[in-house]
Design a protein around this motif. Structure first.
Motif, PDB file in Angstrom:
ATOM      1  N   LEU A 166       1.043  -1.338  -0.559  1.00 43.79           N
ATOM      2  CA  LEU A 166       0.279   0.418   0.194  1.00 43.79           C
ATOM      3  C   LEU A 166       0.947   1.438  -0.157  1.00 43.79           C
ATOM      4  CD1 LEU A 166      -2.878  -1.127   2.569  1.00 43.79           C
ATOM      5  CD2 LEU A 166      -2.893  -0.300  -0.125  1.00 43.79           C
ATOM      6  N   GLN A 167       2.014   1.328  -0.736  1.00 44.10           N
ATOM      7  CA  GLN A 167       3.317   2.447  -0.661  1.00 44.10           C
ATOM      8  C   GLN A 167       2.475   3.232  -1.053  1.00 44.10           C
ATOM      9  OE1 GLN A 167       3.520  -0.766  -1.738  1.00 44.10           O
ATOM     10  NE2 GLN A 167       4.098  -0.365  -4.362  1.00 44.10           N
ATOM     11  N   ARG A 168       1.547   2.953  -2.422  1.00 44.64           N
ATOM     12  CA  ARG A 168       0.697   4.198  -2.878  1.00 44.64           C
ATOM     13  C   ARG A 168      -0.733   5.217  -1.999  1.00 44.64           C
ATOM     14  NH1 ARG A 168       4.566   6.802  -6.077  1.00 44.64           N
ATOM     15  NH2 ARG A 168       5.638   5.184  -7.618  1.00 44.64           N
ATOM     16  N   GLY A 169      -0.653   4.234  -0.826  1.00 46.24           N
ATOM     17  CA  GLY A 169      -2.270   4.363  -0.859  1.00 46.24           C
ATOM     18  C   GLY A 169      -4.014   3.939  -1.701  1.00 46.24           C
ATOM     19  N   CYS A 170      -4.079   4.358  -1.643  1.00 47.48           N
ATOM     20  CA  CYS A 170      -6.104   3.122  -1.547  1.00 47.48           C
ATOM     21  C   CYS A 170      -5.698   3.394  -3.781  1.00 47.48           C
ATOM     22  CB  CYS A 170      -6.888   3.548  -1.096  1.00 47.48           C
ATOM     23  SG  CYS A 170      -8.432   3.103  -1.721  1.00 47.48           S
ATOM     24  N   ALA A 171      -5.576   2.609  -4.334  1.00 47.78           N
ATOM     25  CA  ALA A 171      -5.788   2.619  -6.017  1.00 47.78           C
ATOM     26  C   ALA A 171      -6.808   2.862  -6.533  1.00 47.78           C
ATOM     27  CB  ALA A 171      -5.412   1.082  -6.096  1.00 47.78           C
ATOM     28  N   HIS A 172      -8.327   2.806  -6.012  1.00 44.50           N
ATOM     29  CA  HIS A 172      -9.415   3.276  -6.028  1.00 44.50           C
ATOM     30  C   HIS A 172      -9.176   4.738  -6.525  1.00 44.50           C
ATOM     31  CE1 HIS A 172     -10.115  -1.013  -5.766  1.00 44.50           C
ATOM     32  NE2 HIS A 172     -10.688  -0.498  -7.008  1.00 44.50           N
ATOM     33  N   ILE A 173      -8.312   5.405  -4.919  1.00 48.31           N
ATOM     34  CA  ILE A 173      -8.851   6.930  -4.823  1.00 48.31           C
ATOM     35  C   ILE A 173      -7.617   7.339  -5.497  1.00 48.31           C
ATOM     36  CG2 ILE A 173      -7.607   8.727  -2.926  1.00 48.31           C
ATOM     37  CD1 ILE A 173      -8.829   7.103  -0.913  1.00 48.31           C
ATOM     38  N   ALA A 174      -6.527   7.097  -5.691  1.00 47.56           N
ATOM     39  CA  ALA A 174      -5.290   7.082  -6.939  1.00 47.56           C
ATOM     40  C   ALA A 174      -5.789   7.464  -8.318  1.00 47.56           C
ATOM     41  CB  ALA A 174      -4.181   6.424  -7.110  1.00 47.56           C
TER      42      ALA A 174
END
Length: 187
Positions: A100-108
């Motif tokens: 999850l180093q980039r946070g939420c994939a759906h928000i991104a």
């Protein structure tokens, strides 16, 4: 005895998941996905109508796998509050196994896609499901307003994912869990 090769669709989704998450949807072309998947160009178009459909499928696949992880964490919880807070247990496991180093994939994705993109509908459905599932779980506690409490916990969860993306908090999961716990009635 050789190991059977995974179908092209599975390899394309796995490659898209890695590349879209790591480099962004806009920063990843279909050629890179095809190369990473080790498939012919025709395999992409046999399985998906193009990049837009691949993006939506990637997000749907990620959502499905997340729901399975969350369901396992809920099933392991001992009480209603623990089932609500299982979202943080599931997130911690997801972080450790998927990343999850980039946070939420759906928000991104939502930040990269135009409103009419099919992937946007998947991202919105994912977030809607989180709130609806939390509302059901909170309702099993003695919380006065399950919908509001669930929305608050979802917001804490999203904030935690954002914190993961920028790396400012040494343990955002533990912090989010602690904050969310204060919103639930004590047993």
């Amino acid at each position: 005895m050789s190991v059977p090769r995974q179908p092209a669709r599975v390899r394309l989704l796995r490659a898209a998941g890695e590349l879209f998450y790591e480099h962004g949807i806009a920063g990843t072309g279909v050629d890179a996905v095809i190369e990473r998947a080790g498939v012919a160009t025709g395999s992409l178009y046999k399985n998906f109508s193009g990049k837009d459909e691949l993006v939506a499928a990637y997000l749907a696949d990620r959502d499905e796998r997340w729901r399975e992880e969350w369901d396992r964490a809920i099933a392991e919880a001992d009480d209603p509050a623990g089932r609500v807070l299982a979202i943080f247990t599931a997130t911690e496991r997801w972080r450790d196994h998927v990343g999850l180093q980039r946070g939420c994939a759906h928000i991104a994705a939502a930040g990269q896609l135009p409103p009419e993109h099919p992937g946007m509908a998947v991202a919105v459905a994912h977030k809607r499901h989180v709130v609806e599932r939390l509302t059901t779980l909170v309702a099993a506690t003695s919380a006065a307003n399950p919908a509001t409490t669930a929305s608050d916990i979802a917001l804490i969860h999203d904030g935690m994912l954002g914190s993961m993306a920028v790396g400012l908090d040494p343990d955002p999961v533990a912090r989010a869990y602690r904050i969310a716990r204060t919103l639930l009635p004590t047993s």
